[in-house]
Design a protein around this motif. Structure first.
Motif, short mmCIF file in Angstrom:
data_model
loop_
_atom_site.label_atom_id
_atom_site.label_comp_id
_atom_site.label_asym_id
_atom_site.label_seq_id
_atom_site.Cartn_x
_atom_site.Cartn_y
_atom_site.Cartn_z
N THR A 199 -13.10 1.47 -49.49
CA THR A 199 -12.59 1.87 -48.17
C THR A 199 -12.22 0.58 -47.42
N GLN A 200 -10.94 0.39 -47.25
CA GLN A 200 -10.42 -0.86 -46.66
C GLN A 200 -9.39 -0.56 -45.59
N THR A 201 -9.65 0.45 -44.80
CA THR A 201 -8.68 0.85 -43.78
C THR A 201 -8.23 -0.36 -42.97
N ASN A 202 -6.93 -0.56 -42.88
CA ASN A 202 -6.39 -1.71 -42.14
C ASN A 202 -5.67 -1.17 -40.90
N GLU A 203 -6.15 -1.54 -39.73
CA GLU A 203 -5.62 -0.97 -38.48
C GLU A 203 -4.98 -2.06 -37.63
N PRO A 204 -3.64 -2.21 -37.71
CA PRO A 204 -2.97 -3.26 -36.95
C PRO A 204 -3.12 -3.10 -35.44
N ALA A 205 -3.40 -1.86 -34.96
CA ALA A 205 -3.52 -1.65 -33.51
C ALA A 205 -4.66 -2.46 -32.91
N ARG A 206 -5.58 -2.93 -33.74
CA ARG A 206 -6.67 -3.76 -33.21
C ARG A 206 -6.13 -5.05 -32.58
N CYS A 207 -4.91 -5.43 -32.94
CA CYS A 207 -4.30 -6.63 -32.33
C CYS A 207 -4.21 -6.50 -30.82
N ILE A 240 -7.24 -17.13 -39.06
CA ILE A 240 -7.94 -16.88 -40.32
C ILE A 240 -8.73 -15.59 -40.13
N GLU A 241 -8.32 -14.54 -40.81
CA GLU A 241 -9.04 -13.27 -40.67
C GLU A 241 -9.97 -13.09 -41.87
N VAL A 242 -11.25 -12.89 -41.59
CA VAL A 242 -12.19 -12.61 -42.69
C VAL A 242 -12.35 -11.09 -42.79
N GLY A 243 -12.27 -10.58 -44.02
CA GLY A 243 -12.25 -9.12 -44.22
C GLY A 243 -10.90 -8.58 -43.80
N ALA A 244 -9.84 -9.19 -44.33
CA ALA A 244 -8.48 -8.94 -43.83
C ALA A 244 -7.84 -7.68 -44.40
N SER A 245 -8.40 -7.10 -45.47
CA SER A 245 -7.75 -5.97 -46.17
C SER A 245 -6.35 -6.41 -46.60
N ALA A 246 -5.28 -5.81 -46.05
CA ALA A 246 -3.92 -6.24 -46.42
C ALA A 246 -3.37 -7.26 -45.42
N ILE A 295 -9.14 -13.69 -45.84
CA ILE A 295 -10.08 -13.62 -46.96
C ILE A 295 -10.50 -12.16 -47.10
N ASP A 296 -10.57 -11.69 -48.33
CA ASP A 296 -11.14 -10.36 -48.55
C ASP A 296 -11.75 -10.31 -49.94
N LEU A 297 -12.81 -9.51 -50.08
CA LEU A 297 -13.39 -9.30 -51.41
C LEU A 297 -12.33 -8.74 -52.34
N ASN A 298 -11.42 -7.95 -51.77
CA ASN A 298 -10.35 -7.34 -52.56
C ASN A 298 -9.09 -7.27 -51.70
N ARG A 357 -8.86 -14.13 -52.32
CA ARG A 357 -9.89 -13.21 -52.81
C ARG A 357 -11.25 -13.91 -52.78
N GLY A 358 -12.23 -13.31 -52.11
CA GLY A 358 -13.55 -13.94 -52.12
C GLY A 358 -14.45 -13.36 -51.05
N ASP A 359 -15.69 -13.81 -51.09
CA ASP A 359 -16.66 -13.41 -50.08
C ASP A 359 -16.46 -14.31 -48.85
N LEU A 360 -16.53 -13.71 -47.67
CA LEU A 360 -16.24 -14.51 -46.47
C LEU A 360 -17.19 -15.69 -46.34
N ASN A 361 -18.46 -15.51 -46.73
CA ASN A 361 -19.41 -16.62 -46.61
C ASN A 361 -19.07 -17.77 -47.56
N HIS A 379 -12.49 -11.34 -36.95
CA HIS A 379 -12.75 -10.20 -37.83
C HIS A 379 -12.99 -8.95 -36.99
N SER A 380 -12.62 -7.81 -37.56
CA SER A 380 -12.95 -6.53 -36.92
C SER A 380 -13.31 -5.53 -38.00
N ALA A 381 -14.36 -4.75 -37.72
CA ALA A 381 -14.81 -3.70 -38.66
C ALA A 381 -15.13 -4.26 -40.04
N VAL A 382 -15.80 -5.39 -40.09
CA VAL A 382 -16.10 -6.04 -41.37
C VAL A 382 -17.60 -6.30 -41.54
C1 LIG Z 1 -12.67 -1.59 -42.70
S1 LIG Z 1 -11.77 -2.93 -43.43
C2 LIG Z 1 -11.15 -3.73 -41.97
C3 LIG Z 1 -9.88 -4.49 -42.24
C4 LIG Z 1 -9.31 -5.27 -41.06
N1 LIG Z 1 -10.25 -6.26 -40.59
C5 LIG Z 1 -8.90 -4.39 -39.91
O1 LIG Z 1 -9.49 -4.53 -38.81
O2 LIG Z 1 -8.00 -3.57 -40.06
C6 LIG Z 1 -13.09 -4.04 -43.96
C7 LIG Z 1 -12.62 -5.08 -44.95
O3 LIG Z 1 -13.65 -6.06 -45.11
C8 LIG Z 1 -13.70 -6.46 -46.47
N2 LIG Z 1 -15.01 -7.04 -46.74
C9 LIG Z 1 -16.21 -6.42 -46.72
N3 LIG Z 1 -17.19 -7.29 -47.03
C10 LIG Z 1 -16.61 -8.50 -47.24
C11 LIG Z 1 -17.08 -9.80 -47.59
N4 LIG Z 1 -18.37 -10.01 -47.80
N5 LIG Z 1 -16.19 -10.80 -47.72
C12 LIG Z 1 -14.87 -10.58 -47.53
N6 LIG Z 1 -14.35 -9.37 -47.20
C13 LIG Z 1 -15.20 -8.34 -47.06
C14 LIG Z 1 -13.41 -5.16 -47.22
O4 LIG Z 1 -12.97 -5.40 -48.54
C15 LIG Z 1 -12.33 -4.53 -46.34
O5 LIG Z 1 -11.04 -4.89 -46.75
#
Ligand SMILES: C[S@@+](CC[C@H](N)C(=O)[O-])C[C@H]1O[C@@H](n2cnc3c(N)ncnc32)[C@H](O)[C@@H]1O
Length: 318
Positions: free
Chosen positions: A89-97, A114-120, A171-174, A218-222, A242-245
């Protein structure tokens, strides 16, 4: 949590009022022993209602009639299961801008995002969208395909101009790729069926990102944030946001991230459920609303506003 309870709660607390289809389906799944047993064979993080329902839609299964959903899902379970195992579940919501913009525009320009947990990476284009705060004149490019409406309360420092973005990375895990049809289709399926305004917004934001793809790692934010900050071009202010991460991370990983951010140059903008960052939550000057979900927006751990989780509103603190 027990799967039946998970789906019942999802129906009652999340889907109700947002998606009649999902509320009906989740309620029926909770009462269906065969479906519950299949879901129970998945690893625990893969049992989420959002993931199952998006996977069925991704495979073109029916989600309007619960009986058709059941028949189809059981008949195609191997594919549904494979999709749930492969995707997240990687919902990406541009309206958060719209909620981030007042902070981004007030920092020393130009900024490097630099967005951590950026999804797309669709939140990496705050300078490419147009904003409509309440009844104020629109701000931003008139020809942008993305126009974001945001209701405000309190002394919001409305920007007079958009920020200048010198560099954008994530950065995103995926990381999802806006040039990949399957990734874009997955993002579409993560939006609940009746929310067509969000679907249109997503498709238009994807066009913006396709024209100017961001650098996504691709990677863990930490593991990755320090290295990415070190690559910010000279003269630009580093801004990690970051938002919702962070809710996806265990408490120790959130603490490690907090320590890292305190040691890095530049600024840190967080937009998360209040409980996620105790150092922010402890400074919020008013009680967190209990009648609706809110995020706490903070600059360098200083809370400035409650925001609507989909970027639909901002309540600035006095
Ligand atoms: C709900 S989405 C939010 C996407 C975006 N930030 C937004 O506001 O639209 C959460 C994202 O965080 C990523 N994520 C979760 N844990 C993470 C980690 N440890 N390192 C990097 N990315 C991570 C997920 O893969 C997912 O793409």
């Amino acid at each position: 949590m027990d799967t039946r309870e998970l789906y019942r709660r999802f129906a009652a607390r999340e889907a109700r009022g947002n998606s009649a289809d999902y509320e009906r389906l989740a309620g029926r799944i909770a009462d269906d022993a065969e479906l519950v047993s299949r879901i129970d064979h998945l690893p625990e993080p893969k049992r989420q209602p959002n993931l199952l329902l998006a996977a069925v839609r991704f495979l073109d299964g029916p989600t309007d009639d619960p009986q058709d959903f059941r028949t189809w899902t059981l008949a195609h379970w191997d594919r549904v299961r494979a999709t749930m195992m492969q995707r997240r579940t990687q919902t990406n919501e541009p309206a958060r801008c719209a909620t981030l913009l007042p902070l981004l525009a007030a920092l020393p320009q130009p900024i490097a995002l630099i967005e951590v947990g950026a999804s797309a990476g669709l939140c990496l284009y705050p300078d490419r969208y147009q904003y409509r705060y309440d009844d104020r004149p629109p701000l931003g490019p008139a020809d942008s395909p993305v126009s974001l409406a945001c209701q405000t309360a309190g002394p919001v420092p409305f920007p007079e101009r958009l920020p200048t973005v010198a560099w954008r990375a994530g950065i995103d895990l995926n990381p999802l790729d806006v040039r990949d049809e399957e990734d874009v289709h997955w993002l579409e399926c993560l939006i609940w069926p009746e929310q067509t305004h969000r679907l249109n917004r997503l498709r238009n934001a994807v066009r913006v990102a396709q024209a100017e793809p961001a650098h996504l790692v691709r990677g863990d934010l930490n593991q990755s944030v320090r290295e990415l900050v070190s690559r910010v071009p000279q003269g630009a202010t580093p801004v990690v946001f970051h938002s919702a991460v962070l809710a996806y991370l265990p408490a120790e990983a959130r603490e490690a991230f907090t320590r890292t951010m305190r040691s890095l140059p530049g600024h840190w903008i967080s937009n998360e459920a209040p409980y996620v960052l105790p150092s922010v939550e402890g400074k919020i000057p008013r009680p967190t609303p209990q009648d609706r979900a809110v995020f706490a927006l903070a600059l360098d751990e200083q809370p400035v506003a409650f925001t609507g989780p989909h970027g639909q509103s901002v309540e600035w603190f006095n």
